[in-house]
Enzyme design. Structure first.
Site, PDB file in Angstrom:
ATOM      1  N   ASP A 123     -18.373 -18.011  22.759  1.00 28.53           N
ATOM      2  CA  ASP A 123     -17.104 -18.721  22.776  1.00 28.53           C
ATOM      3  C   ASP A 123     -16.140 -17.781  23.501  1.00 28.53           C
ATOM      4  OD1 ASP A 123     -14.618 -19.802  22.412  1.00 28.53           O
ATOM      5  OD2 ASP A 123     -14.988 -20.478  20.362  1.00 28.53           O
ATOM      6  N   PHE A 183      -6.481 -30.086   7.946  1.00 31.93           N
ATOM      7  CA  PHE A 183      -5.250 -29.304   8.062  1.00 31.93           C
ATOM      8  C   PHE A 183      -4.277 -29.905   9.074  1.00 31.93           C
ATOM      9  CE2 PHE A 183      -6.408 -27.343  12.105  1.00 31.93           C
ATOM     10  CZ  PHE A 183      -7.794 -27.469  12.103  1.00 31.93           C
ATOM     11  N   TYR A 217     -11.452 -38.292  43.523  1.00 34.64           N
ATOM     12  CA  TYR A 217     -12.291 -38.550  42.343  1.00 34.64           C
ATOM     13  C   TYR A 217     -13.490 -37.602  42.346  1.00 34.64           C
ATOM     14  CZ  TYR A 217     -14.576 -40.936  38.542  1.00 34.64           C
ATOM     15  OH  TYR A 217     -15.162 -41.209  37.328  1.00 34.64           O
ATOM     16  N   PHE A 255     -15.314 -21.477  13.663  1.00 37.17           N
ATOM     17  CA  PHE A 255     -14.045 -21.972  14.171  1.00 37.17           C
ATOM     18  C   PHE A 255     -14.034 -23.475  13.901  1.00 37.17           C
ATOM     19  CE2 PHE A 255     -11.058 -23.775  17.169  1.00 37.17           C
ATOM     20  CZ  PHE A 255      -9.933 -23.058  16.806  1.00 37.17           C
ATOM     21  N   THR A 256     -12.858 -24.010  13.585  1.00 36.19           N
ATOM     22  CA  THR A 256     -12.753 -25.389  13.089  1.00 36.19           C
ATOM     23  C   THR A 256     -13.494 -26.415  13.963  1.00 36.19           C
ATOM     24  OG1 THR A 256     -10.642 -25.552  14.246  1.00 36.19           O
ATOM     25  CG2 THR A 256     -10.558 -24.966  11.916  1.00 36.19           C
ATOM     26  N   LYS A 307      -5.975 -20.891  26.118  1.00 35.95           N
ATOM     27  CA  LYS A 307      -5.671 -19.591  25.512  1.00 35.95           C
ATOM     28  C   LYS A 307      -5.559 -18.555  26.640  1.00 35.95           C
ATOM     29  CE  LYS A 307      -6.708 -22.233  22.031  1.00 35.95           C
ATOM     30  NZ  LYS A 307      -7.939 -22.218  21.296  1.00 35.95           N
ATOM     31  N   ARG A 337      -3.921 -20.829   7.624  1.00 34.06           N
ATOM     32  CA  ARG A 337      -5.337 -20.582   7.893  1.00 34.06           C
ATOM     33  C   ARG A 337      -5.928 -20.086   6.581  1.00 34.06           C
ATOM     34  NH1 ARG A 337      -6.813 -23.809  11.259  1.00 34.06           N
ATOM     35  NH2 ARG A 337      -6.838 -23.402  13.469  1.00 34.06           N
TER      36      ARG A 337
HETATM   37  C1  LIG Z   1      -8.797 -23.115  20.587  1.00 28.96           C
HETATM   38  C2  LIG Z   1     -10.171 -22.678  20.368  1.00 28.96           C
HETATM   39  C3  LIG Z   1     -11.242 -23.558  20.535  1.00 28.96           C
HETATM   40  C4  LIG Z   1     -11.067 -25.042  20.832  1.00 28.96           C
HETATM   41  O1  LIG Z   1     -10.435 -25.262  22.049  1.00 28.96           O
HETATM   42  P1  LIG Z   1      -9.417 -26.490  22.322  1.00 28.96           P
HETATM   43  O2  LIG Z   1      -8.989 -26.276  23.727  1.00 28.96           O
HETATM   44  O3  LIG Z   1      -8.322 -26.394  21.327  1.00 28.96           O
HETATM   45  O4  LIG Z   1     -10.201 -27.759  22.152  1.00 28.96           O
HETATM   46  C5  LIG Z   1     -12.517 -23.053  20.341  1.00 28.96           C
HETATM   47  N1  LIG Z   1     -12.719 -21.766  20.006  1.00 28.96           N
HETATM   48  C6  LIG Z   1     -11.709 -20.892  19.838  1.00 28.96           C
HETATM   49  C7  LIG Z   1     -11.996 -19.474  19.484  1.00 28.96           C
HETATM   50  C8  LIG Z   1     -10.407 -21.313  20.013  1.00 28.96           C
HETATM   51  O5  LIG Z   1      -9.405 -20.450  19.828  1.00 28.96           O
END
Ligand SMILES: *Cc1c(COP(=O)(O)O)cnc(C)c1O
Length: 461
Positions: A218, A452, A75, A127-128, A261, A385
């Protein structure tokens, strides 16, 4: 010689395979109708080639799978955490690490810690999930990306760059104390995976510093960004990606990260910072929302896989093959004169639905329709998109009408072969040939947040 150039191939080979179901057109027509013409609502087993996203869809290596067996599931104080922390310091250069279950977990913590209600948060295109967390923390997002990013035909080599004038104008207009921080995404997902140059982030950092504003990177796709700097920016062609990444991160104060990613895993993320007080704050919050600060919602084995993925993704050979595979698809589609966002970005090829389905107005969701049509034609799943992803203005309730109305064909890392991409290109070309007979959609169900993902549509007659 039948080759016009020396061929390249992936620096890995296949060890385990996952069989795919081959379906008929009639079956797929039924599937997409039941899914409300939203590719997010299809069942994965009904998809032949899945280009919905490159998020968490990576194929892990034998080295990563071996690491999964070394998960220390304590833990507190898991050894996998300490290894991850040392790799983040080594490759990204930040001092302190807070793991999170994925990128939006990191965005949530950082937005809550740094944004005071009423503040503005500039960024190089939204970004969303990033924008939503900023809004939920009481902030207002302001787009400060260069104009070229919104133009699918501009050939600017760094379309992700921040427009310094727009950033400075915002500071002048609202005052530096009303700016919570600036987010720099690299590469810029919503602009088509477009990179940010080293020169640009350096200038952003200098301008932000002058006004006491933090730069939040980011870093989700920052390794892919580093590849573009190596290929396109003066002075970097002989530098390894690892070195470029570290310099890039040095022009920021902290980073949010989705490991799903760049880092070649199926789940994971983190927030990394240099400031001790901010670290303390995040470490306090993570136990409320994610888990203890040495696991942040992840299993020990997941942290191990992410550390090992980091070591593999930073290799120049791997990264070149990753981006070249994406561009292989783009170049094939170019032979059919398909309208696309150019230059090709890091993780996906973006079809320009506005020019593809010229006769369908934006209110009838041309990109959503094209994604659905592609699935019916060949079982290939892409993602909208455009206007659906952009959502509504929270004050006026009106739909945002983004300039870019795109279908994203995202290439999962190390998953598909060149033959799969040939199938995709052929299907897109067929749709383009018969584009005049395509129909738009009407939205029949709209969720409140990130619509979406779950919106439903019907085909217009
Ligand atoms: C995917 C993504 C996120 C969010 O990450 P999650 O792991 O899906 O929560 C944030 N910024 C960018 C540029 C992304 O491609």
């Amino acid at each position: 010689m039948k080759f016009t150039r020396r061929p390249w191939a992936e620096p890995y080979k296949i060890k385990v395979v996952e069989p795919l179901k081959v379906t008929t057109r009639e079956y797929r027509e039924k599937c997409i109708r039941e899914a409300g013409y939203n590719t997010f609502l299809l069942r994965s087993e009904d998809v032949y080639i899945d280009l919905l996203t490159d998020s968490g869809t990576n194929a892990m290596s034998d080295y990563q799978w071996a690491g999964m067996m070394l998960g220390d599931e304590a833990y507190a104080g898991s050894k996998n955490f300490y290894y991850l922390e040392s790799n983040v310091q080594k490759y990204y250069g930040y001092k302190y690490l807070v793991p999170t279950h994925q990128g939006r977990g990191a965005e949530h913590l950082l937005s809550q810690a740094l944004i005071k209600p009423g503040q503005y948060v500039p960024g190089n295109m939204y970004f969303t999930t990033t924008r939503l967390h900023q809004e939920l923390a009481g902030g207002t997002f302001v787009d400060v990306i260069i104009d070229e990013a919104h133009d699918s035909q501009s050939n600017h080599p760094f379309k992700g760059n921040v427009d310094l004038q727009k950033f400075e104008d915002l500071i002048k207009k609202v005052g530096a104390d009303k700016v919570a921080y600036i987010t720099v995404g690299a590469t810029v997902n919503m602009a088509g995976g477009q990179p940010v140059s080293m020169a640009n982030i350096k200038e952003v950092y200098a301008l932000a510093n002058k006004h006491g504003i933090k730069v939040v990177l980011d870093a989700t796709r920052a390794m892919e960004n580093a590849y573009f700097i190596q290929q396109r920016e003066e002075g970097y062609k002989d530098k390894p990606i690892a070195e470029i990444l570290k310099e890039f991160c040095s022009y920021s104060d902290c980073a949010t990260m989705s490991g799903k990613k760049d880092l070649l895993v199926n789940i994971g993320g983190f927030v990394a910072v240099n400031d001790w007080d901010l670290f303390e704050e995040l470490r306090n919050m993570v136990v409320v929302y994610e888990g203890l600060h040495t696991y942040g919602g992840l299993a020990g084995r997941d942290m191990e896989a992410m550390s090992r993925g980091m070591e593999e993704a930073i290799q120049d050979d791997y990264m070149a093959s990753r981006i070249k595979q994406v561009h292989y698809l783009g170049e094939l589609l170019d032979e059919y004169n398909i309208p696309m966002v150019k230059p090709f970005g890091g993780h996906a090829i973006f079809l320009d639905a506005k020019r593809f389905y010229e006769h369908i107005p934006q209110e009838q969701y041309p990109a959503q329709a094209l994604a659905a049509d592609l699935y019916v034609d060949s079982g290939v799943r892409g993602m909208e998109r455009g206007i659906v992803s952009a959502g509504r203005n929270k004050e006026t309730g009106e739909e945002y009408k983004p300039k870019l109305e795109l279908v994203r064909l995202t290439i999962p890392r190390r998953v598909y072969t060149q033959a799969h991409l040939d199938v995709v290109a052929y299907s897109v070309a067929e749709l383009y040939e018969h584009r005049k007979s395509a129909k738009g959609l009407k939205m029949v169900y709209e969720p409140r947040y990130l619509r979406f993902f779950q919106a439903r549509f019907e085909k217009l007659a």
